[in-house]
Design a protein around this motif. Structure first.
Motif, short mmCIF file in Angstrom:
data_model
loop_
_atom_site.label_atom_id
_atom_site.label_comp_id
_atom_site.label_asym_id
_atom_site.label_seq_id
_atom_site.Cartn_x
_atom_site.Cartn_y
_atom_site.Cartn_z
N VAL A 115 0.84 -1.21 0.00
CA VAL A 115 0.00 0.00 0.00
C VAL A 115 0.87 1.26 0.00
N VAL A 116 1.90 1.28 0.84
CA VAL A 116 2.78 2.46 0.89
C VAL A 116 3.50 2.64 -0.45
N SER A 117 3.98 1.53 -1.02
CA SER A 117 4.64 1.66 -2.32
C SER A 117 3.63 2.08 -3.39
N GLY A 118 2.37 1.69 -3.24
CA GLY A 118 1.33 2.15 -4.16
C GLY A 118 1.11 3.65 -4.07
N VAL A 119 1.13 4.18 -2.85
CA VAL A 119 0.99 5.63 -2.66
C VAL A 119 2.19 6.35 -3.30
N VAL A 120 3.37 5.82 -3.08
CA VAL A 120 4.57 6.39 -3.71
C VAL A 120 4.44 6.30 -5.23
N GLY A 121 3.88 5.18 -5.71
CA GLY A 121 3.68 5.00 -7.14
C GLY A 121 2.77 6.05 -7.74
N VAL A 122 1.75 6.46 -6.99
CA VAL A 122 0.87 7.53 -7.48
C VAL A 122 1.67 8.81 -7.68
N VAL A 123 2.56 9.12 -6.75
CA VAL A 123 3.40 10.32 -6.87
C VAL A 123 4.31 10.20 -8.09
N VAL A 124 4.96 9.03 -8.24
CA VAL A 124 5.84 8.81 -9.40
C VAL A 124 5.03 8.90 -10.69
N HIS A 125 3.84 8.34 -10.67
CA HIS A 125 2.97 8.35 -11.85
C HIS A 125 2.59 9.78 -12.24
N ARG A 126 2.21 10.58 -11.26
CA ARG A 126 1.83 11.97 -11.56
C ARG A 126 3.01 12.75 -12.12
N LYS A 127 4.18 12.52 -11.57
CA LYS A 127 5.38 13.20 -12.09
C LYS A 127 5.65 12.77 -13.53
N ALA A 128 5.50 11.47 -13.79
CA ALA A 128 5.72 10.95 -15.15
C ALA A 128 4.69 11.53 -16.12
N LEU A 129 3.43 11.66 -15.68
CA LEU A 129 2.40 12.24 -16.55
C LEU A 129 2.72 13.69 -16.90
N SER A 130 3.23 14.42 -15.93
CA SER A 130 3.62 15.80 -16.19
C SER A 130 4.73 15.86 -17.23
N LEU A 131 5.72 14.98 -17.08
CA LEU A 131 6.82 14.91 -18.04
C LEU A 131 6.29 14.52 -19.43
N ARG A 136 5.01 15.39 -25.06
CA ARG A 136 4.03 15.26 -26.14
C ARG A 136 3.96 16.57 -26.93
N ALA A 137 3.88 17.69 -26.21
CA ALA A 137 3.83 18.99 -26.87
C ALA A 137 5.11 19.23 -27.68
N GLU A 138 6.23 18.83 -27.11
CA GLU A 138 7.51 18.98 -27.80
C GLU A 138 7.55 18.15 -29.09
N PHE A 139 7.13 16.88 -29.01
CA PHE A 139 7.13 16.00 -30.18
C PHE A 139 6.16 16.49 -31.26
N LEU A 140 4.98 16.93 -30.84
CA LEU A 140 4.01 17.45 -31.80
C LEU A 140 4.55 18.71 -32.46
N GLY A 141 5.28 19.54 -31.70
CA GLY A 141 5.91 20.75 -32.24
C GLY A 141 6.98 20.43 -33.27
N GLN A 142 7.56 19.23 -33.19
CA GLN A 142 8.58 18.80 -34.16
C GLN A 142 7.94 18.26 -35.44
N GLU A 148 3.38 8.39 -34.09
CA GLU A 148 4.82 8.44 -33.76
C GLU A 148 5.03 9.03 -32.36
N VAL A 149 4.24 10.03 -32.03
CA VAL A 149 4.33 10.64 -30.70
C VAL A 149 4.00 9.61 -29.63
N GLU A 150 2.90 8.87 -29.83
CA GLU A 150 2.50 7.86 -28.85
C GLU A 150 3.56 6.77 -28.71
N ASP A 151 4.16 6.34 -29.82
CA ASP A 151 5.22 5.33 -29.76
C ASP A 151 6.42 5.84 -28.97
N ARG A 152 6.81 7.07 -29.24
CA ARG A 152 7.96 7.64 -28.50
C ARG A 152 7.65 7.81 -27.02
N LEU A 153 6.43 8.25 -26.71
CA LEU A 153 6.04 8.41 -25.31
C LEU A 153 6.00 7.06 -24.61
#
Length: 194
Positions: A115-131, A136-142, A148-153
């Motif tokens: 459970v504790v690692s799951g809570v930590v995972g939510v934090v890691v997940h949110r950080k990854a989503l932000s990244l 995604r915006a950067e790849f679409l701008g290219q 292709e964007v989804e594959d790279r992500l």
């Protein structure tokens, strides 16, 4: 204090409140019956319900691995999170502070780590989503196509070091918790005479 830190502290406070509530509910129910709640019929029902809810957590893993590569099962992830709290809460009410046998104690500890690692995972997940959102915006701008964007992500997410490190803890502890819980159930049924 960052938003992420504040959210983490809120989740941590809610987890501590859930543990305190679980022990308090179990103590109240044990006091009313004059017998440890986990050994009563209602206590067994709470344990079985907690186990069933906890098993539903694995629906997310199955759906994630059986679905398409680019489609993320967000609904199942929400079920994973909600049942990952609700199931262990019922199990905690079932067990309470009566930690007299080794296998249930080990299962409870594995559950706590999961459970504790799951809570930590939510934090890691949110950080990854932000990244991912910024990438995604950067790849679409290219000028890359959406596929292709989804594959790279997808490749970027798979290579994320924090996420891989987190999985090294969360996934094996989940399996250990499941195995210990099944051992506890088998032992309880065998020695309990069911």
């Amino acid at each position: 204090m960052t938003t992420l830190t504040r959210r983490f502290l809120i989740v941590l406070a809610c987890a501590a409140a859930a543990v305190a509530a679980g022990f308090s509910i179990e103590a109240l129910l044990s006091h009313r019956s004059g017998w440890p709640f986990g050994h009563t019929r209602a206590g067994h029902v709470a344990g079985w319900a907690g186990f069933a809810l906890t098993l539903s957590v694995f629906g997310y893993s199955v759906k994630k691995r059986s679905g398409s590569r680019t489609a993320w099962p967000k609904g199942w992830f929400l079920v994973h999170q909600a049942m990952g709290i609700a199931g262990p809460s019922l199990i905690l009410i079932h067990s309470g502070s009566h930690l007299h046998a080794l296998v249930p104690l080990l299962a409870l500890l594995a559950m706590a780590v999961t459970v504790v690692s799951g809570v930590v995972g939510v934090v890691v997940h949110r950080k990854a989503l932000s990244l991912m959102k910024s990438r995604r915006a950067e790849f679409l701008g290219q000028g890359l196509s959406p596929d292709e964007v989804e594959d790279r992500l997808y490749d970027l997410a798979a290579a994320e070091k924090a996420f891989r490190t987190w999985r090294i803890i969360h996934v094996p502890m989940s399996v250990i918790f499941l195995v210990l819980t099944i051992l506890h159930i088998v032992g309880a049924l065998y020695f309990g005479g069911w």
